[in-house]
Design a protein around this motif. Structure first.
Motif, PDB file in Angstrom:
ATOM      1  N   GLU A   1       7.484   6.172  -8.514  1.00 40.07           N
ATOM      2  CA  GLU A   1       5.946   5.339  -8.954  1.00 40.07           C
ATOM      3  C   GLU A   1       6.215   4.711  -7.261  1.00 40.07           C
ATOM      4  N   LYS A   2       7.629   4.551  -6.869  1.00 41.88           N
ATOM      5  CA  LYS A   2       8.332   4.161  -5.463  1.00 41.88           C
ATOM      6  C   LYS A   2       7.479   4.990  -4.386  1.00 41.88           C
TER       7      LYS A   2
ATOM      8  N   LEU B   1       5.057   5.081  -1.541  1.00 41.80           N
ATOM      9  CA  LEU B   1       5.040   5.487  -0.113  1.00 41.80           C
ATOM     10  C   LEU B   1       4.295   6.727   0.032  1.00 41.80           C
ATOM     11  N   ARG B   2       4.319   7.620  -0.315  1.00 39.73           N
ATOM     12  CA  ARG B   2       3.679   8.438   0.154  1.00 39.73           C
ATOM     13  C   ARG B   2       1.837   8.844   0.386  1.00 39.73           C
ATOM     14  N   SER B   3       1.264   7.522  -0.734  1.00 42.65           N
ATOM     15  CA  SER B   3      -0.047   7.294  -0.769  1.00 42.65           C
ATOM     16  C   SER B   3      -0.521   6.153   0.946  1.00 42.65           C
TER      17      SER B   3
ATOM     18  N   GLU C   1      -2.359   8.631   8.054  1.00 39.80           N
ATOM     19  CA  GLU C   1      -2.623   9.586   8.356  1.00 39.80           C
ATOM     20  C   GLU C   1      -4.613   9.297   8.462  1.00 39.80           C
ATOM     21  N   ALA C   2      -4.712   9.527   7.739  1.00 36.43           N
ATOM     22  CA  ALA C   2      -5.874   9.254   7.332  1.00 36.43           C
ATOM     23  C   ALA C   2      -6.836   8.817   7.968  1.00 36.43           C
ATOM     24  N   MET C   3      -6.759   7.194   8.351  1.00 29.71           N
ATOM     25  CA  MET C   3      -7.435   5.945   8.896  1.00 29.71           C
ATOM     26  C   MET C   3      -7.248   6.803   9.610  1.00 29.71           C
ATOM     27  N   ALA C   4      -5.766   7.323  10.544  1.00 27.04           N
ATOM     28  CA  ALA C   4      -5.669   7.856  12.070  1.00 27.04           C
ATOM     29  C   ALA C   4      -6.870   8.378  12.706  1.00 27.04           C
TER      30      ALA C   4
END
Length: 149
Positions: free
Chosen positions: A122-123, A127-129, A135-138
């Motif tokens: 889950e951790k 973190l991957r999410s 990256e998508a927001m950038a």
């Protein structure tokens, strides 16, 4: 079912409360903005005032006041760039490095505690999410530039 915005509002509010409560070090009350400045000055190699203001997406006037308060607290030093004296370089003082390191340790302890309620899978998924989201927001035209990192 909560909306996407609601989920982000709740998480942002919790981070805001965390930031507000995290930062008393060695008798200094550090605001969330000051904490972000210390973090970036520590992370970047001899950054200029403009570089840190750009990274944090803050206008230079507001940013300069924050830097002045950190200079008065003896946490940051401002020196002219040897190659262009119009540019001011920021560095942490010894005390500033201590404060930045202490806040970093406090935040890491908090994240360790939060992640202790999750499995390792889950951790890693969270973190991957978050990395994917950053990256998508950038890449978005509506958001988040020139924030780097």
């Amino acid at each position: 079912m909560e909306s996407t915005r609601e989920l982000f509002q709740i998480m942002t509010r919790r981070f805001g409360l965390l930031n507000k409560n995290c930062c008393t070090v060695g008798g200094n009350d550090i605001t969330p903005v000051q904490s972000h400045i210390l973090f970036e000055v520590d992370r970047q190699h001899h950054p200029s005032i403009q570089q840190i203001a750009d990274t944090l997406g803050t206008d230079i006037t507001t940013f300069s006041r924050q830097v002045q308060s950190l200079i008065k607290m003896n946490l940051i030093k401002k020196t002219p760039d040897p190659t262009d004296r119009r540019i001011s370089i920021l560095t942490l003082t010894v005390e500033g490095k201590y404060v930045a390191t202490t806040i970093d340790q406090q935040m890491n302890a908090y994240f360790d505690e939060v992640f202790s309620f999750m499995t390792e899978f889950e951790k890693e998924t969270v973190l991957r999410s978050i990395k994917l989201m950053n990256e998508a927001m950038a890449k978005s035209d509506n958001c988040c530039n020139p924030i780097i990192g």
